[in-house]
Design an enzyme around this catalytic site. Structure first.
Site, PDB file in Angstrom:
ATOM      1  N   LYS A   1       0.832  -1.208   0.000  1.00  0.00           N
ATOM      2  CA  LYS A   1       0.000   0.000   0.000  1.00  0.00           C
ATOM      3  C   LYS A   1       0.869   1.261   0.000  1.00  0.00           C
ATOM      4  CE  LYS A   1      -1.849   1.549   4.093  1.00  0.00           C
ATOM      5  NZ  LYS A   1      -1.508   2.950   4.402  1.00  0.00           N
TER       6      LYS A   1
ATOM      7  N   ARG B   1      -5.287   9.794   4.657  1.00  0.00           N
ATOM      8  CA  ARG B   1      -4.130  10.616   5.017  1.00  0.00           C
ATOM      9  C   ARG B   1      -3.110  10.670   3.861  1.00  0.00           C
ATOM     10  NH1 ARG B   1      -1.566  14.120   8.680  1.00  0.00           N
ATOM     11  NH2 ARG B   1       0.580  13.905   8.055  1.00  0.00           N
TER      12      ARG B   1
ATOM     13  N   ARG C   1      -8.692  -1.014   4.272  1.00  0.00           N
ATOM     14  CA  ARG C   1      -7.910   0.064   3.647  1.00  0.00           C
ATOM     15  C   ARG C   1      -6.523  -0.416   3.247  1.00  0.00           C
ATOM     16  NH1 ARG C   1      -8.206   5.440   7.064  1.00  0.00           N
ATOM     17  NH2 ARG C   1      -6.605   5.837   5.522  1.00  0.00           N
TER      18      ARG C   1
ATOM     19  N   ARG D   1      -0.127  13.970  13.658  1.00  0.00           N
ATOM     20  CA  ARG D   1       0.430  13.922  12.304  1.00  0.00           C
ATOM     21  C   ARG D   1       0.479  15.304  11.629  1.00  0.00           C
ATOM     22  NH1 ARG D   1      -1.467   8.364   9.547  1.00  0.00           N
ATOM     23  NH2 ARG D   1       0.553   8.555   8.528  1.00  0.00           N
ATOM     24  N   PRO D   2       1.308  16.197  12.180  1.00  0.00           N
ATOM     25  CA  PRO D   2       1.448  17.524  11.568  1.00  0.00           C
ATOM     26  C   PRO D   2       2.065  17.427  10.172  1.00  0.00           C
ATOM     27  CG  PRO D   2       3.101  17.205  13.295  1.00  0.00           C
ATOM     28  CD  PRO D   2       2.197  16.004  13.339  1.00  0.00           C
TER      29      PRO D   2
ATOM     30  N   LEU E   1       6.672  19.840   8.117  1.00  0.00           N
ATOM     31  CA  LEU E   1       7.908  19.547   7.358  1.00  0.00           C
ATOM     32  C   LEU E   1       7.631  19.568   5.858  1.00  0.00           C
ATOM     33  CD1 LEU E   1       9.210  16.565   9.537  1.00  0.00           C
ATOM     34  CD2 LEU E   1      10.001  18.942   9.593  1.00  0.00           C
TER      35      LEU E   1
HETATM   36  N1  EPU Z   1       5.997  14.483  11.423  1.00  0.00           N
HETATM   37  C1  EPU Z   1       6.022  15.800  11.818  1.00  0.00           C
HETATM   38  N2  EPU Z   1       5.829  16.763  10.855  1.00  0.00           N
HETATM   39  C2  EPU Z   1       5.634  16.459   9.558  1.00  0.00           C
HETATM   40  C3  EPU Z   1       5.617  15.103   9.158  1.00  0.00           C
HETATM   41  C4  EPU Z   1       5.805  14.128  10.119  1.00  0.00           C
HETATM   42  O1  EPU Z   1       6.193  16.102  12.987  1.00  0.00           O
HETATM   43  O2  EPU Z   1       5.462  17.379   8.759  1.00  0.00           O
HETATM   44  C5  EPU Z   1       6.197  13.416  12.434  1.00  0.00           C
HETATM   45  C6  EPU Z   1       4.945  12.529  12.575  1.00  0.00           C
HETATM   46  O3  EPU Z   1       4.000  13.098  13.434  1.00  0.00           O
HETATM   47  C7  EPU Z   1       5.557  11.250  13.116  1.00  0.00           C
HETATM   48  C8  EPU Z   1       6.934  11.217  12.449  1.00  0.00           C
HETATM   49  O4  EPU Z   1       7.191  12.526  11.988  1.00  0.00           O
HETATM   50  O5  EPU Z   1       5.728  11.362  14.500  1.00  0.00           O
HETATM   51  C9  EPU Z   1       7.055  10.253  11.284  1.00  0.00           C
HETATM   52  O6  EPU Z   1       5.953  10.443  10.391  1.00  0.00           O
HETATM   53  P1  EPU Z   1       6.094  10.209   8.823  1.00  0.00           P
HETATM   54  O7  EPU Z   1       5.902  11.502   8.135  1.00  0.00           O
HETATM   55  O8  EPU Z   1       7.349   9.447   8.557  1.00  0.00           O
HETATM   56  O9  EPU Z   1       4.843   9.254   8.539  1.00  0.00           O
HETATM   57  P2  EPU Z   1       3.841   9.350   7.321  1.00  0.00           P
HETATM   58  O10 EPU Z   1       4.570   9.648   6.077  1.00  0.00           O
HETATM   59  O11 EPU Z   1       2.686  10.204   7.698  1.00  0.00           O
HETATM   60  C10 EPU Z   1       4.085   6.842   6.608  1.00  0.00           C
HETATM   61  C11 EPU Z   1       3.154   5.679   6.392  1.00  0.00           C
HETATM   62  C12 EPU Z   1       2.631   5.196   7.740  1.00  0.00           C
HETATM   63  C13 EPU Z   1       3.839   4.779   8.585  1.00  0.00           C
HETATM   64  C14 EPU Z   1       4.813   5.953   8.731  1.00  0.00           C
HETATM   65  C15 EPU Z   1       6.084   5.599   9.480  1.00  0.00           C
HETATM   66  C16 EPU Z   1       2.182   6.057   4.257  1.00  0.00           C
HETATM   67  C17 EPU Z   1       0.980   6.381   3.455  1.00  0.00           C
HETATM   68  N3  EPU Z   1       2.042   6.090   5.577  1.00  0.00           N
HETATM   69  O12 EPU Z   1       3.316   7.854   7.250  1.00  0.00           O
HETATM   70  O13 EPU Z   1       1.827   4.063   7.484  1.00  0.00           O
HETATM   71  O14 EPU Z   1       3.387   4.391   9.851  1.00  0.00           O
HETATM   72  O15 EPU Z   1       5.186   6.430   7.406  1.00  0.00           O
HETATM   73  O16 EPU Z   1       6.743   4.562   8.856  1.00  0.00           O
HETATM   74  O17 EPU Z   1       3.221   5.744   3.687  1.00  0.00           O
HETATM   75  C18 EPU Z   1      -0.039   2.640   7.760  1.00  0.00           C
HETATM   76  O18 EPU Z   1       0.259   2.117   6.674  1.00  0.00           O
HETATM   77  O19 EPU Z   1      -0.903   2.164   8.524  1.00  0.00           O
HETATM   78  C19 EPU Z   1       0.649   3.868   8.173  1.00  0.00           C
HETATM   79  C20 EPU Z   1       0.187   4.656   9.135  1.00  0.00           C
END
Ligand code: EPU
Length: 417
Positions: free
Chosen positions: A22, A92, A398, A121-122, A125
């Site tokens: 996914k 998301r 999902r 999830r801000p 960045l």
């Molecule tokens: N974060 C910030 N600011 C930002 C972005 C992220 O503070 O602008 C923080 C988040 O709050 C979190 C950390 O950075 O504490 C890491 O978040 P990241 O951005 O890496 O996660 P993501 O891209 O939102 C993806 C996967 C998630 C997976 C995470 C971590 C996708 C669609 N989602 O999320 O997958 O848990 O990376 O590996 O690729 C899932 O599949 O169930 C899922 C939640």
């Protein structure tokens, strides 16, 4: 359709094929917006999040259809404009359209994705990085509006190695003028998948899989054929289901190379693991050994997305474990439903728990409130005495193509009700 019934107590046995990933598929689908011509995406998982992404792409002017062995996408008449708000807020990962749309149209208007069940999830960045590449953002009527006259490459040092922010920067950077360097980039395999697809389309990217990625923007991108890699999180879910039930399972096509931390934990839990070119063979003990600690971390550490499945596999184990969740602040919502099944889990803080193995679990009626936690509840039900009913399963669909069929093929007594 929203509930699943499980009669626990069967040790899983047999072969299960692992679906496409996914989290690799979604950014690759978004990336098609940056290309000219048809892309053929093989092994694309048929899951709700992919269907939602396809609706969003169609609303932006793409033609998409499933053919026998994959998904064919033609971004023939891309137009910017507002996307269906329920598809954006319901998923998301629609956030990766931010970089792709800025790259293809120089404009994006989308519902603010906001927080979600697993944490705040801000997106600071994502926004800061895109601003440094020449994008102006404003909020209008609750919507996020981004515009740029000209994307330009930039040196970006991420404060956190965010997967989504790294993806958005790459998507914008391939369309930008000049060089972009991402420092402290996420190293997750899904980043490599996105870059592999973009390179096939003609992009100039190096360093993906390391924490420094360099993109030379401005190459003309054509459509390309690409096959989505197998889903390491689905493979891990079935691995922990096998360990939880004392089973023997072959995870066909599982991406062994991406699963080192997960396989190490499986071995610490007393399972015998054999790797082959075609997958992973898992032979587990009747009652797993519980390791003393488990900590989630960015790749190549133990993935947050498998934390609740690992917790589920420890519930009836021998020993106790302190589990620390370091990525998302709200990933222990499974604790209460597991307690209803008789599990012994104590909160040490909002992001750490101590689980002590109990001899037996009892069936219960519980409710899933997010994707990975929902799959973990199924693992709970597979080991519990009696019939458990899990509601809220639409979250699970999902990310899992057909979790009931897969587990039934391994002998589980599981049905959709
Ligand atoms: N974060 C910030 N600011 C930002 C972005 C992220 O503070 O602008 C923080 C988040 O709050 C979190 C950390 O950075 O504490 C890491 O978040 P990241 O951005 O890496 O996660 P993501 O891209 O939102 C993806 C996967 C998630 C997976 C995470 C971590 C996708 C669609 N989602 O999320 O997958 O848990 O990376 O590996 O690729 C899932 O599949 O169930 C899922 C939640």
């Amino acid at each position: 359709m929203d509930s699943i019934s499980i009669r626990g107590g069967v040790a899983l046995q047999g072969v299960v094929r692992i679906q496409g990933s996914k989290n690799a598929a979604l950014p690759v689908l978004a990336a098609t917006l940056l290309t000219e011509g048809i892309s053929h995406i093989a092994n694309c998982p048929r899951i709700v999040d992919v269907y939602n992404m396809i609706s969003l792409l169609e609303s932006l002017g793409c033609e998409a259809r499933f053919v026998a062995d994959g998904l064919s996408i033609n971004p023939c008449s891309i137009r910017c404009g507002a996307m269906p708000s329920d598809a954006v807020t319901g998923m998301r990962s629609s956030l990766c359209l931010l970089g792709a749309l800025l790259g293809s149209c120089g404009e994006v208007v989308m519902e603010h994705p906001g927080g979600c069940v697993i944490g705040q999830r801000p997106i600071n960045l994502h926004l800061d990085a895109l601003k440094s590449m020449g994008v102006d953002f404003e909020e209008k009527d609750g919507r996020l509006v981004g515009r740029t006259d000209r994307l330009r490459g930039a040196d970006i040092n991420l404060a956190i190695a965010s997967v989504g922010a790294t993806e958005n920067i790459i998507l914008a950077a391939v369309a930008a003028q000049g060089r972009t360097m991402i420092m402290n980039a996420a190293r997750e395999p899904e980043i490599e998948a996105l870059c592999d697809y973009l390179r096939r389309c003609g992009a100039d990217i190096e360093g993906d899989g390391t924490s420094r990625i360099i993109i030379h923007g401005g190459c003309r991108l054509s459509g390309a054929d690409y096959s989505i890699p197998a889903d390491r999180i689905v493979a891990g879910t079935y691995l922990f289901a096998c360990i939880a039930t004392g089973g023997n399972v072959f995870l066909k096509d599982a991406p062994c190379g991406q699963m080192r931390a997960v396989l190490l934990l499986a071995e610490r839990m007393g399972s015998h693991i054999d790797l082959s070119d075609s997958g992973i063979y898992v032979q587990s003990r009747l009652r797993p050994v519980i390791p003393s600690s488990l900590t989630t971390a960015p790749y190549p550490g133990f993935p947050t997305d498998l934390q609740s499945a690992a917790l589920a596999a420890m519930l009836r184990g021998d020993g106790s474990c302190i589990i620390e969740e370091n990525i998302f602040e709200n990933r222990f919502r499974v604790v209460e439903p597991f307690r209803q099944m008789g599990a012994d889990i104590e909160f040490l803080s909002s992001t750490s728990v101590k689980v002590r193995g109990v001899p037996e679990l009892e069936a219960a009626d519980v409710s899933a409130c997010e994707l990975r936690g929902g799959a973990a509840l199924i693992i709970g039900g597979l080991q519990a005495h009696g019939e458990s009913r899990i509601s809220g399963c639409s979250y699970i669909y999902r990310g899992y193509e057909n979790i009931c069929r897969d587990l039934r093929e391994l002998g589980a007594r599981i049905t959709i009700v």
